[in-house]
Write a protein that holds these residues in place. Structure first.
Motif, PDB file in Angstrom:
ATOM      1  N   ALA A  91       1.171  -4.989  -3.176  1.00 52.24           N
ATOM      2  CA  ALA A  91       1.013  -4.932  -4.634  1.00 52.24           C
ATOM      3  C   ALA A  91       1.622  -6.114  -5.371  1.00 52.24           C
ATOM      4  N   GLY A  92       2.200  -7.060  -4.652  1.00 50.39           N
ATOM      5  CA  GLY A  92       2.912  -8.149  -5.306  1.00 50.39           C
ATOM      6  C   GLY A  92       1.996  -9.149  -6.013  1.00 50.39           C
ATOM      7  N   GLY A 145      -1.704  -3.744  -6.627  1.00 48.04           N
ATOM      8  CA  GLY A 145      -1.317  -3.939  -8.017  1.00 48.04           C
ATOM      9  C   GLY A 145      -2.022  -5.146  -8.597  1.00 48.04           C
ATOM     10  N   HIS A 146      -1.506  -6.347  -8.304  1.00 48.64           N
ATOM     11  CA  HIS A 146      -2.090  -7.582  -8.812  1.00 48.64           C
ATOM     12  C   HIS A 146      -3.514  -7.751  -8.300  1.00 48.64           C
ATOM     13  N   GLU A 198      -1.073   0.866  -8.305  1.00 49.70           N
ATOM     14  CA  GLU A 198       0.049   0.798  -9.241  1.00 49.70           C
ATOM     15  C   GLU A 198      -0.381  -0.002 -10.468  1.00 49.70           C
ATOM     16  N   THR A 217       1.403  -0.446 -13.072  1.00 45.16           N
ATOM     17  CA  THR A 217       2.580  -1.247 -13.401  1.00 45.16           C
ATOM     18  C   THR A 217       3.393  -1.404 -12.113  1.00 45.16           C
ATOM     19  N   PRO A 218       4.023  -2.554 -11.906  1.00 45.42           N
ATOM     20  CA  PRO A 218       4.787  -2.775 -10.666  1.00 45.42           C
ATOM     21  C   PRO A 218       5.925  -1.773 -10.522  1.00 45.42           C
ATOM     22  N   GLU A 249       8.160  -1.839  -7.751  1.00 44.99           N
ATOM     23  CA  GLU A 249       9.096  -2.319  -6.728  1.00 44.99           C
ATOM     24  C   GLU A 249       8.831  -1.565  -5.417  1.00 44.99           C
ATOM     25  N   GLY A 297       7.230   2.146  -5.084  1.00 42.63           N
ATOM     26  CA  GLY A 297       5.899   2.170  -4.492  1.00 42.63           C
ATOM     27  C   GLY A 297       5.792   3.153  -3.345  1.00 42.63           C
TER      28      GLY A 297
END
Length: 277
Positions: A8-9, A54-55, A92, A94-95, A97, A101
Motif C-alpha cells: 500500500a505504500g 493504497g497508492h 486502504e 487512507t494510509p 501504516e 494495515g
C-alpha cells in the motif's frame, strides 16, 4: 498457512517511476514485482493471500481483475505456474501504516485467518523487498512455535540479513538460541556478548495474537483512524521473549530506489525459470 503482502505504500523513493505506476506493478525480469512474490508463495504451498493496496490501488485491482465476492470481499483468482491462488485485497483509502494495515486485514472474514479465534500464524512480506529465503522452512518454524509448551510462546519470527551498505547499524540482535532482541531486557544480558546485530529483511511470520493483544491492551490503537506501526509491537514482543529469528545468508534486495530495482532486474533475468524464482 496464509500470507499477507504489504503493497500500500507510495513508493516515494522510486519517483518518477511510481508517479503513475504503483511500485508493486513495476516490471522486474518480465513481470510485475508483486507477481514474483506470488510465485514464491505458490512454490511454498500458500494458496490464500491478502494484499493491502493504497497508492494507485485501482491499477492493482484492475491488473488482477479483482471483483466483489458474494461475501463482499475484493478478490481475484490468479493463475500461478501450477495452480490458482486466491487473492483478497484490503483497500486502504487512507494510509494505515503496517500495524493498522494488518489489523484491518484481520477483520476481513476468512481472509487472513479462518475466524476471530484462529491464532494460526501467517507469512508477512513487504512488497518492496525481494528475498530468496526458504519460505517453507519459515512456515515450519512458525507452526512449530505454536506447539511450544513452555512460555513464552513466540508470536513473531523475523528473517534477518547481513547489514547492507545503506543500513550498516542493523536493526535487531539475533541470539545464538534464536531469540531476537532489541537490546538488554533486564540489565546486561550475557547472551548478547555473542549476538549479531542484523537487518530485518521485511519477511516474517506473525501470530494474529500479536495484533489482537495490542488492540486489547492499548485502547488508543482501536480509536480514531486505526493508524499504527508494527515496529513497536515487535519490540514489545521482544521484551517479552516472544520473537524468534532466522539468519538468511542468501540473496536479499531492498527495492527502494530505481538503482536497486535495476539490480533486482539483472539478478532475476540471469536466473533460470523455476517455481521459486
Amino acid at each position: 498457512m496464509r500470507a499477507m503482502i504489504l503493497a500500500a505504500g507510495f513508493g516515494t523513493r522510486m519517483r518518477p517511476l511510481t508517479d503513475h505506476t504503483p511500485k508493486p506493478l513495476l516490471n522486474v525480469a518480465g513481470r510485475p514485482l508483486l507477481e514474483h512474490h506470488l510465485l514464491r508463495l505458490e512454490a511454498a504451498g500458500v494458496d490464500d493471500i491478502v494484499i493491502n493496496v493504497g497508492h494507485l490501488a485501482q491499477k492493482i485491482l484492475e491488473h488482477f481483475a479483482a471483483a466483489r465476492s458474494p461475501c463482499g470481499l475484493l478478490q481475484a483468482r490468479w493463475q500461478g505456474r501450477g495452480r490458482e491462488l486466491t487473492l483478497t485485497f484490503s483497500h486502504e483509502t487512507t494510509p494505515l501504516e503496517t500495524g493498522g494495515g494488518i489489523a484491518r486485514a484481520l477483520t476481513l472474514p476468512g481472509a487472513l485467518t479462518a475466524d476471530d479465534a484462529d491464532e494460526t500464524p501467517f507469512l508477512l512480506i513487504n512488497g518492496d523487498v525481494w528475498c530468496d529465503v526458504d519460505l517453507g522452512a519459515l512456515m515450519a518454524q512458525a507452526l512449530a512455535s505454536q506447539t511450544q509448551c513452555l512460555p513464552p510462546r513466540p508470536l513473531a519470527g523475523l528473517v534477518l540479513v547481513d547489514n547492507p551498505p545503506h543500513h550498516p547499524s542493523g536493526d535487531f540482535l539475533l541470539m545464538q538460541d534464536g531469540e531476537v532482541c532489541d537490546g538488554p531486557v533486564n540489565g546486561t544480558d550475557e547472551r548478547m556478548d555473542n549476538a549479531d546485530r542484523l537487518t530485518f529483511s521485511g519477511v516474517s511470520w506473525l501470530s494474529p495474537r500479536l495484533i489482537r493483544r495490542a488492540l486489547h491492551e492499548t485502547p488508543a490503537l482501536r480509536e480514531g483512524d486505526g493508524v499504527f506501526k508494527l515496529a513497536p509491537l515487535l519490540r514489545d514482543a521482544m521484551q517479552r521473549g516472544e520473537a524468534r529469528g532466522l539468519h538468511h545468508r542468501g540473496e536479499w534486495i531492498d527495492v527502494g530506489t530505481p538503482a536497486r530495482l535495476d539490480e533486482l532486474d539483472r539478478l532475476l533475468s540471469d536466473r533460470p525459470t523455476h517455481p521459486g524464482a
